[in-house]
Design a protein around this motif. Sequence first.
Motif, PDB file in Angstrom:
ATOM      1  N   ILE A   1     111.111  91.682 -48.422  1.00 25.56           N
ATOM      2  CA  ILE A   1     112.096  90.609 -47.626  1.00 25.56           C
ATOM      3  C   ILE A   1     111.778  89.152 -48.521  1.00 25.56           C
ATOM      4  N   ILE A   2     110.267  89.103 -48.775  1.00 29.70           N
ATOM      5  CA  ILE A   2     110.032  87.761 -49.389  1.00 29.70           C
ATOM      6  C   ILE A   2     110.361  87.538 -50.774  1.00 29.70           C
ATOM      7  N   GLU A   3     110.328  88.779 -51.373  1.00 29.83           N
ATOM      8  CA  GLU A   3     110.596  88.748 -52.926  1.00 29.83           C
ATOM      9  C   GLU A   3     112.056  88.590 -53.088  1.00 29.83           C
ATOM     10  N   THR A   4     112.918  89.055 -52.069  1.00 30.69           N
ATOM     11  CA  THR A   4     114.337  88.960 -52.048  1.00 30.69           C
ATOM     12  C   THR A   4     114.691  87.448 -51.846  1.00 30.69           C
ATOM     13  N   LEU A   5     113.830  86.803 -51.133  1.00 23.81           N
ATOM     14  CA  LEU A   5     114.236  85.348 -50.795  1.00 23.81           C
ATOM     15  C   LEU A   5     114.126  84.703 -52.146  1.00 23.81           C
ATOM     16  N   PHE A   6     113.040  84.889 -52.927  1.00 21.54           N
ATOM     17  CA  PHE A   6     112.824  84.085 -53.917  1.00 21.54           C
ATOM     18  C   PHE A   6     113.719  84.548 -55.083  1.00 21.54           C
ATOM     19  N   LEU A   7     113.976  85.808 -55.199  1.00 18.92           N
ATOM     20  CA  LEU A   7     115.015  86.223 -56.202  1.00 18.92           C
ATOM     21  C   LEU A   7     116.548  85.626 -55.919  1.00 18.92           C
ATOM     22  N   ASN A   8     116.835  85.643 -54.948  1.00 16.02           N
ATOM     23  CA  ASN A   8     118.018  84.952 -54.240  1.00 16.02           C
ATOM     24  C   ASN A   8     118.072  83.282 -54.848  1.00 16.02           C
ATOM     25  N   MET A   9     116.853  82.687 -54.623  1.00 11.19           N
ATOM     26  CA  MET A   9     116.837  81.322 -54.859  1.00 11.19           C
ATOM     27  C   MET A   9     116.895  80.969 -56.356  1.00 11.19           C
ATOM     28  N   PHE A  10     115.935  81.879 -57.261  1.00  6.96           N
ATOM     29  CA  PHE A  10     115.728  81.492 -58.509  1.00  6.96           C
ATOM     30  C   PHE A  10     117.130  82.413 -59.284  1.00  6.96           C
ATOM     31  N   PHE A  11     117.418  82.956 -59.176  1.00  8.16           N
ATOM     32  CA  PHE A  11     118.460  83.712 -59.827  1.00  8.16           C
ATOM     33  C   PHE A  11     119.861  83.825 -59.252  1.00  8.16           C
ATOM     34  N   GLY A  12     119.864  83.481 -57.895  1.00  8.38           N
ATOM     35  CA  GLY A  12     121.215  83.590 -57.316  1.00  8.38           C
ATOM     36  C   GLY A  12     121.730  82.393 -56.804  1.00  8.38           C
ATOM     37  N   GLY A  13     121.015  81.439 -56.536  1.00 10.84           N
ATOM     38  CA  GLY A  13     121.386  80.174 -56.306  1.00 10.84           C
ATOM     39  C   GLY A  13     121.798  80.313 -54.500  1.00 10.84           C
ATOM     40  N   LYS A  14     120.974  81.154 -54.003  1.00 12.38           N
ATOM     41  CA  LYS A  14     121.437  81.381 -52.513  1.00 12.38           C
ATOM     42  C   LYS A  14     120.013  81.480 -51.843  1.00 12.38           C
ATOM     43  N   LEU A  15     120.250  80.859 -50.250  1.00  9.85           N
ATOM     44  CA  LEU A  15     118.964  81.048 -49.549  1.00  9.85           C
ATOM     45  C   LEU A  15     119.127  82.117 -48.640  1.00  9.85           C
ATOM     46  N   LYS A  16     118.633  83.366 -49.060  1.00  6.92           N
ATOM     47  CA  LYS A  16     118.948  84.333 -48.202  1.00  6.92           C
ATOM     48  C   LYS A  16     117.854  85.568 -48.711  1.00  6.92           C
ATOM     49  N   ALA A  17     117.572  86.452 -47.630  1.00 11.66           N
ATOM     50  CA  ALA A  17     116.712  87.347 -48.035  1.00 11.66           C
ATOM     51  C   ALA A  17     117.113  88.585 -47.665  1.00 11.66           C
ATOM     52  N   MET A  18     116.462  89.538 -46.817  1.00 10.96           N
ATOM     53  CA  MET A  18     116.901  90.787 -46.220  1.00 10.96           C
ATOM     54  C   MET A  18     116.584  90.788 -44.785  1.00 10.96           C
ATOM     55  N   PRO A  19     117.633  90.647 -43.889  1.00 14.02           N
ATOM     56  CA  PRO A  19     117.394  90.829 -42.551  1.00 14.02           C
ATOM     57  C   PRO A  19     116.888  91.850 -41.942  1.00 14.02           C
ATOM     58  N   PRO A  20     115.897  92.080 -40.823  1.00 13.04           N
ATOM     59  CA  PRO A  20     115.477  92.972 -40.193  1.00 13.04           C
ATOM     60  C   PRO A  20     116.478  93.892 -39.736  1.00 13.04           C
ATOM     61  N   LYS A  21     117.794  93.439 -39.414  1.00 10.91           N
ATOM     62  CA  LYS A  21     118.683  94.156 -38.825  1.00 10.91           C
ATOM     63  C   LYS A  21     120.240  93.477 -39.356  1.00 10.91           C
ATOM     64  N   LEU A  22     120.986  94.478 -39.803  1.00  8.91           N
ATOM     65  CA  LEU A  22     122.316  94.119 -40.318  1.00  8.91           C
ATOM     66  C   LEU A  22     123.302  94.681 -40.116  1.00  8.91           C
ATOM     67  N   LEU A  23     124.515  94.389 -39.710  1.00  7.97           N
ATOM     68  CA  LEU A  23     125.650  94.817 -39.624  1.00  7.97           C
ATOM     69  C   LEU A  23     126.248  94.957 -41.194  1.00  7.97           C
ATOM     70  N   ALA A  24     126.676  96.399 -41.689  1.00  5.46           N
ATOM     71  CA  ALA A  24     126.705  96.741 -43.083  1.00  5.46           C
ATOM     72  C   ALA A  24     128.124  95.955 -43.013  1.00  5.46           C
ATOM     73  N   ASP A  25     128.489  95.806 -44.547  1.00  2.87           N
ATOM     74  CA  ASP A  25     129.919  95.291 -44.925  1.00  2.87           C
ATOM     75  C   ASP A  25     130.993  96.084 -44.341  1.00  2.87           C
ATOM     76  N   ASP A  26     130.834  97.425 -44.214  1.00  2.96           N
ATOM     77  CA  ASP A  26     132.094  98.506 -43.733  1.00  2.96           C
ATOM     78  C   ASP A  26     132.112  97.996 -42.208  1.00  2.96           C
ATOM     79  N   LYS A  27     131.242  97.228 -41.477  1.00  3.68           N
ATOM     80  CA  LYS A  27     131.241  97.007 -40.062  1.00  3.68           C
ATOM     81  C   LYS A  27     131.357  98.322 -39.282  1.00  3.68           C
ATOM     82  N   ARG A  28     130.583  99.270 -39.896  1.00  3.88           N
ATOM     83  CA  ARG A  28     130.774 100.520 -39.246  1.00  3.88           C
ATOM     84  C   ARG A  28     129.213 101.162 -38.857  1.00  3.88           C
ATOM     85  N   ASN A  29     128.248 100.400 -39.642  1.00  2.96           N
ATOM     86  CA  ASN A  29     126.914 100.988 -39.759  1.00  2.96           C
ATOM     87  C   ASN A  29     126.098  99.611 -39.398  1.00  2.96           C
TER      88      ASN A  29
END
Length: 301
Positions: free
Chosen positions: A152-180
């Motif tokens: 989760i922490i590595e993803t935070l820095f990856l998104n900041m350094f290479f994606g210009g976004k402040l986001k990581a991996m949430p412990p719980k997530l509604l998938a893009d398909d809204k079904r999972n």
Amino acid sequence: MKELHERKDRLEFNKLQKRLRRLTGSAIVDYNMIEDGDKVMVCLSGGKDSYTMLDILMSLQKTAPISFELVAVNMDQKQPGFPEHVLPAYLEQVGVPYHIIERDTYSIVKEVIPEGKTTCGLCSRLRRGTLYGFADEIGATKIALGHHRDDIIETLFLNMFFGGKLKAMPPKLLADDKRNIVIRPLSYCAEEDIAHFAELKGFPIIPCNLCGSQENLQRQVVKDMLQQWERQFPGRTETIFSAIRNVQPSQLADLNLFDFVNLKTNKDASVDDSGTDSCSILSLAPLTDNSVQYVDVLDIH
């Protein structure tokens, strides 16, 4: 002497297992990851993280105040040399219902991605799409992935350094398909503990032959950076993760999260005897290397 060492090893293992159980249980409760009657599809890759996740979930299942079902699912992506017998043999041994999905994503990835380029992105997208669809087929209500605190922490820095976004991996997530709904039960667990636990348990680890070591992966660069920080400043990893759980939108700059445009003064706000409005002051202390270290935030009223 041998008995003493064995007793010490048992105590060490029990302590480690209890810590992983406690942290996993806390994450599940905090984010309401698993509810009564859930059918949890545990995605098993054959790596240390997913083995540990399954083991801990099986342990918690026996003592949980709710009833939930576990079903292990592995995706055979047809990498050359993949030992197809390892996971079925292990899952039959521990007595977990399982499914093996066979999809030749290896050929797709090798055809699309140029030699020497990172394959993880496309590989994970293909795998994710297949797993989401299969979860619907078997009636799974939650999809459990083995990502841990360090991921989760590595993803935070990856998104900041290479994606210009402040986001990581949430412990719980509604998938893009809204079904999972995707859950990460190991979100509070340190990779070091998971690696040690996997070693002590003797899980039959299956390496990923598709991507190989890929030493120049951006994630590996970030991992090395964080490990260096942790060696230099023990506890920093935990502090960073605490920050992920303690976000203050008004102290950032996202117009979608905080209404900066319509921000107004409060003329009735109290002021102290000196007439200074409420504000925050950064207290800075010099380091020996002439750099500056953040020490504290003092709220002055």
